[in-house]
Structure formats: structure tokens, C-alpha cells
Scaffold this motif. Structure first.
Motif, PDB file in Angstrom:
ATOM      1  N   ILE A  83      44.494  30.616  52.886  1.00 38.48           N
ATOM      2  CA  ILE A  83      43.784  31.624  52.089  1.00 38.48           C
ATOM      3  C   ILE A  83      43.418  31.072  50.716  1.00 38.48           C
ATOM      4  O   ILE A  83      42.299  31.265  50.230  1.00 38.48           O
ATOM      5  CB  ILE A  83      44.631  32.908  51.973  1.00 38.48           C
ATOM      6  N   ASN A  84      44.330  30.372  50.082  1.00 39.73           N
ATOM      7  CA  ASN A  84      44.035  29.811  48.765  1.00 39.73           C
ATOM      8  C   ASN A  84      43.004  28.685  48.867  1.00 39.73           C
ATOM      9  O   ASN A  84      42.205  28.491  47.957  1.00 39.73           O
ATOM     10  CB  ASN A  84      45.322  29.314  48.097  1.00 39.73           C
ATOM     11  N   GLY A  85      43.007  27.953  49.970  1.00 42.57           N
ATOM     12  CA  GLY A  85      41.984  26.925  50.186  1.00 42.57           C
ATOM     13  C   GLY A  85      40.599  27.531  50.312  1.00 42.57           C
ATOM     14  O   GLY A  85      39.617  26.984  49.795  1.00 42.57           O
ATOM     15  N   ILE A  86      40.507  28.677  50.981  1.00 44.48           N
ATOM     16  CA  ILE A  86      39.218  29.381  51.074  1.00 44.48           C
ATOM     17  C   ILE A  86      38.772  29.828  49.691  1.00 44.48           C
ATOM     18  O   ILE A  86      37.595  29.724  49.336  1.00 44.48           O
ATOM     19  CB  ILE A  86      39.326  30.565  52.058  1.00 44.48           C
ATOM     20  N   ARG A  87      39.727  30.298  48.888  1.00 43.10           N
ATOM     21  CA  ARG A  87      39.410  30.692  47.506  1.00 43.10           C
ATOM     22  C   ARG A  87      38.859  29.499  46.728  1.00 43.10           C
ATOM     23  O   ARG A  87      37.878  29.611  45.995  1.00 43.10           O
ATOM     24  CB  ARG A  87      40.660  31.246  46.816  1.00 43.10           C
ATOM     25  N   HIS A  88      39.465  28.333  46.922  1.00 41.47           N
ATOM     26  CA  HIS A  88      38.976  27.124  46.246  1.00 41.47           C
ATOM     27  C   HIS A  88      37.577  26.748  46.718  1.00 41.47           C
ATOM     28  O   HIS A  88      36.748  26.309  45.912  1.00 41.47           O
ATOM     29  CB  HIS A  88      39.931  25.948  46.490  1.00 41.47           C
ATOM     30  N   ARG A 104      42.189  38.387  40.214  1.00 44.52           N
ATOM     31  CA  ARG A 104      42.221  39.207  41.428  1.00 44.52           C
ATOM     32  C   ARG A 104      42.334  38.339  42.674  1.00 44.52           C
ATOM     33  O   ARG A 104      43.135  38.598  43.572  1.00 44.52           O
ATOM     34  CB  ARG A 104      40.972  40.086  41.514  1.00 44.52           C
ATOM     35  N   ASN A 105      41.551  37.270  42.737  1.00 42.16           N
ATOM     36  CA  ASN A 105      41.588  36.394  43.904  1.00 42.16           C
ATOM     37  C   ASN A 105      42.918  35.647  44.024  1.00 42.16           C
ATOM     38  O   ASN A 105      43.360  35.338  45.124  1.00 42.16           O
ATOM     39  CB  ASN A 105      40.422  35.411  43.873  1.00 42.16           C
ATOM     40  N   GLY A 106      43.547  35.370  42.902  1.00 40.86           N
ATOM     41  CA  GLY A 106      44.880  34.770  42.945  1.00 40.86           C
ATOM     42  C   GLY A 106      45.883  35.709  43.592  1.00 40.86           C
ATOM     43  O   GLY A 106      46.679  35.301  44.436  1.00 40.86           O
ATOM     44  N   TRP A 107      45.832  36.977  43.205  1.00 38.23           N
ATOM     45  CA  TRP A 107      46.736  37.966  43.813  1.00 38.23           C
ATOM     46  C   TRP A 107      46.402  38.180  45.284  1.00 38.23           C
ATOM     47  O   TRP A 107      47.295  38.389  46.111  1.00 38.23           O
ATOM     48  CB  TRP A 107      46.686  39.287  43.049  1.00 38.23           C
ATOM     49  N   ILE A 108      45.116  38.132  45.625  1.00 37.86           N
ATOM     50  CA  ILE A 108      44.719  38.251  47.036  1.00 37.86           C
ATOM     51  C   ILE A 108      45.312  37.102  47.835  1.00 37.86           C
ATOM     52  O   ILE A 108      45.780  37.298  48.970  1.00 37.86           O
ATOM     53  CB  ILE A 108      43.181  38.305  47.171  1.00 37.86           C
ATOM     54  N   SER A 109      45.334  35.908  47.277  1.00 34.57           N
ATOM     55  CA  SER A 109      45.914  34.754  47.975  1.00 34.57           C
ATOM     56  C   SER A 109      47.397  34.964  48.247  1.00 34.57           C
ATOM     57  O   SER A 109      47.876  34.707  49.354  1.00 34.57           O
ATOM     58  CB  SER A 109      45.730  33.474  47.158  1.00 34.57           C
ATOM     59  N   VAL A 110      48.123  35.433  47.250  1.00 35.60           N
ATOM     60  CA  VAL A 110      49.570  35.617  47.400  1.00 35.60           C
ATOM     61  C   VAL A 110      49.875  36.761  48.360  1.00 35.60           C
ATOM     62  O   VAL A 110      50.611  36.588  49.346  1.00 35.60           O
ATOM     63  CB  VAL A 110      50.233  35.862  46.024  1.00 35.60           C
ATOM     64  N   ILE A 111      49.293  37.926  48.109  1.00 35.62           N
ATOM     65  CA  ILE A 111      49.582  39.097  48.945  1.00 35.62           C
ATOM     66  C   ILE A 111      48.996  38.920  50.342  1.00 35.62           C
ATOM     67  O   ILE A 111      49.637  39.258  51.343  1.00 35.62           O
ATOM     68  CB  ILE A 111      49.065  40.376  48.257  1.00 35.62           C
ATOM     69  N   GLY A 112      47.794  38.361  50.422  1.00 38.64           N
ATOM     70  CA  GLY A 112      47.175  38.133  51.728  1.00 38.64           C
ATOM     71  C   GLY A 112      47.976  37.182  52.596  1.00 38.64           C
ATOM     72  O   GLY A 112      48.067  37.370  53.816  1.00 38.64           O
ATOM     73  N   SER A 113      48.599  36.185  51.985  1.00 39.84           N
ATOM     74  CA  SER A 113      49.416  35.253  52.766  1.00 39.84           C
ATOM     75  C   SER A 113      50.649  35.934  53.329  1.00 39.84           C
ATOM     76  O   SER A 113      51.067  35.661  54.456  1.00 39.84           O
ATOM     77  CB  SER A 113      49.816  34.045  51.921  1.00 39.84           C
ATOM     78  N   LEU A 114      51.233  36.852  52.560  1.00 45.16           N
ATOM     79  CA  LEU A 114      52.393  37.604  53.053  1.00 45.16           C
ATOM     80  C   LEU A 114      52.003  38.517  54.208  1.00 45.16           C
ATOM     81  O   LEU A 114      52.706  38.603  55.216  1.00 45.16           O
ATOM     82  CB  LEU A 114      53.029  38.402  51.917  1.00 45.16           C
ATOM     83  N   VAL A 115      50.858  39.177  54.083  1.00 45.17           N
ATOM     84  CA  VAL A 115      50.371  40.061  55.149  1.00 45.17           C
ATOM     85  C   VAL A 115      50.031  39.252  56.398  1.00 45.17           C
ATOM     86  O   VAL A 115      50.416  39.628  57.517  1.00 45.17           O
ATOM     87  CB  VAL A 115      49.149  40.875  54.663  1.00 45.17           C
TER      88      VAL A 115
END
Length: 131
Positions: A83-88, A104-115
Motif C-alpha cells: 500500500i505504501n509503495g502504491i502511495r509512492h 492523509r495518505n500516510g494514515w491510509i497506508s498504516v490503517i489500510g495495511s492493518l485492514v
């Protein structure tokens, strides 16, 4: 002579932790974890090729509490790095550089990875009755 009371270079004591710092550190750490996990995949493939006894030893190790913890952690590292690679990649294309969007995208990376990790393990447990 220069004033020696201040740090010679920026240090973590000077900065307040921010999501941007955390995502950068986690991306590097998960890359290392994925590299180490590749050795586990190689071990699994070699065990599978070596026959039923070697495979049974591998699965016994993987199904132990420590093995489960390692597999769960590796799954999270994979999900976060993906997910963070896609953000990059999006940022490399020139988008999402506003501070609000970046946070916002940083939090999406963290929370999205948990989900994503939870979904992967839920599907794995439901489809086979256990990992």
C-alpha cells in the motif's frame, strides 16, 4: 567558536514524531522484513520439494504460536509495503504533495495495511479451517 549548546545536526530529540517520519521508517523496515521472509518462502518451497516429512516439519513450525506470529507479521509487512509503495508511485507521478493529502495518505497506508492483513487472515482461516 560556535555555540555548543545546540545539536550539531538535526536529531530525533529536536523533531516531533509525525506520520511522514513513521511511514518512511516503516517502509524501510518492512522492506527488510520482506527480504528475510523470502528466506522463509525458500525454506517452504525446499521443504515441499523434499517430500512429506520435510513438509510436515515446516508446517509444524509454521503452525506453532511463534510461526503464526511470524507469518502474521510478514503478512502485515507485505500489506504495508504494498500500500505504501502504491502511495509512492502516485507521488512519483506528481500527485498528492499537499501536506494534508500527504498526511492523509500516510494514515491510509498504516490503517489500510492493518485492514488488508485482517482480511487476508480471515479469508485464510475461513477457507481452510485454519492457516
Amino acid at each position: 567558536m560556535a555555540n555548543r549548546e545546540r545539536p550539531l545536526s538535526p536529531h530525533l530529540q529536536v523533531y516531533r514524531w509525525q506520520i511522514q517520519m513513521v511511514t518512511s521508517i516503516l517502509h524501510r523496515a518492512t522492506g527488510v522484513i520482506l527480504s528475510i521472509g523470502a528466506l522463509l518462502i525458500a525454506w517452504a518451497l525446499l521443504s515441499l520439494a523434499a517430500g512429506p516429512e520435510a513438509w510436515a516439519q515446516f508446517t509444524a513450525c509454521a503452525r506453532s504460536p511463534l510461526g503464526f506470529l511470524i507469518l502474521f507479521g510478514w503478512t502485515w509487512a507485505f500489506a504495508y509495503h504494498l500500500i505504501n509503495g502504491i502511495r509512492h508511485l502516485v507521488q512519483d507521478a506528481g500527485y498528492a504533495y499537499k501536506v494534508e493529502t500527504f498526511v492523509r495518505n500516510g494514515w491510509i497506508s498504516v490503517i489500510g495495511s492493518l485492514v488488508l492483513t485482517a482480511l487476508i487472515w480471515i479469508v485464510a482461516m475461513m477457507s481452510r479451517g485454519g492457516a
